[in-house]
Design a protein around this motif. Structure first.
Motif, PDB file in Angstrom:
ATOM      1  N   MET A   1       0.834  -1.194   0.000  1.00  0.00           N
ATOM      2  CA  MET A   1       0.000   0.000   0.000  1.00  0.00           C
ATOM      3  C   MET A   1       0.871   1.248   0.000  1.00  0.00           C
ATOM      4  O   MET A   1       1.968   1.240   0.532  1.00  0.00           O
ATOM      5  CB  MET A   1      -0.875   0.016   1.254  1.00  0.00           C
ATOM      6  N   ARG A   3       2.291   4.907   0.933  1.00  0.00           N
ATOM      7  CA  ARG A   3       2.498   5.661   2.168  1.00  0.00           C
ATOM      8  C   ARG A   3       1.598   6.890   2.159  1.00  0.00           C
ATOM      9  O   ARG A   3       1.149   7.343   1.125  1.00  0.00           O
ATOM     10  CB  ARG A   3       3.955   6.089   2.283  1.00  0.00           C
ATOM     11  N   LEU A  94      -6.186   2.441   8.360  1.00  0.00           N
ATOM     12  CA  LEU A  94      -5.006   2.986   7.673  1.00  0.00           C
ATOM     13  C   LEU A  94      -3.704   2.298   8.095  1.00  0.00           C
ATOM     14  O   LEU A  94      -2.619   2.761   7.748  1.00  0.00           O
ATOM     15  CB  LEU A  94      -4.903   4.499   7.910  1.00  0.00           C
ATOM     16  N   ARG A  97       0.305   1.544   6.096  1.00  0.00           N
ATOM     17  CA  ARG A  97       0.600   2.574   5.099  1.00  0.00           C
ATOM     18  C   ARG A  97       1.764   3.473   5.498  1.00  0.00           C
ATOM     19  O   ARG A  97       1.964   4.530   4.908  1.00  0.00           O
ATOM     20  CB  ARG A  97      -0.642   3.426   4.850  1.00  0.00           C
TER      21      ARG A  97
END
Length: 172
Positions: A1, A3, A94, A97
């Motif tokens: 994924m 950043r 999240l 990430r």
């Protein structure tokens, strides 16, 4: 994924205490499930206790915001030449990430000049946490058994320039 490139990292103040408590609780539910213990301190801390902690002179809590939303945080307790990190939390939607890494690296900018080492602990079974800390120069020092849990304690010795507001230039 990918950043998160639009993060703002800053000190948490009392006005954001409720949001911080929510972020920590959301993030630490996974740890509680991993260890089968819903009573870990990050989940049982009250808003009043958190506000007292934020007011301490020897504690710095920083958070990451994506726009107006707090998406992660980390607590730093300062003692003499040592900093103790704790409560590294990233909102569940999240995670993965790079927010935790950004917070871990940003801590260096908030350390007093005399800080020589940074300590962190995590559950021995928290493989993702252990891997992230090792990747950033933290070395396992010892384990501590507390009830049914075993915590791994890791340390990073700081080099020249780290802990003096120049941490973003430090490379491991």
């Amino acid at each position: 994924m990918a950043r998160m490139d639009d993060l703002r990292i800053d000190v948490v103040d009392d006005a954001s205490a409720g949001e911080l408590l929510t972020v920590r609780r959301a993030a630490f539910v996974t740890e509680a499930q991993l260890y089968g213990d819903p009573h870990i301190p990050a989940l049982t801390q009250t808003l009043e206790d958190l506000r007292s902690d934020l007011a301490r002179d020897d504690v710095v809590t920083i958070a990451a915001w994506a726009g107006p939303r707090m998406v992660g945080s980390i607590r730093v307790e300062l003692e003499s030449e040592r900093a103790n990190l704790g409560r590294l939390a990233v909102v569940p939607d999240l995670q993965g990430r790079g927010i935790g890494t950004e917070l871990l690296m940003a801590v260096l900018e908030y350390l007093p000049e005399q800080t020589k080492e940074v300590w962190v602990f995590t559950g021995q079974d928290s493989k993702q946490n252990l891997s992230m800390y090792a990747k950033h120069g933290y070395e396992h020092q010892y384990d501590q058994h507390t009830g049914d849990l075993t915590y791994a304690y890791l340390r990073r010795i700081l080099g020249e320039g780290e802990g003096e507001g120049e941490g973003e230039d430090a490379e491991d």
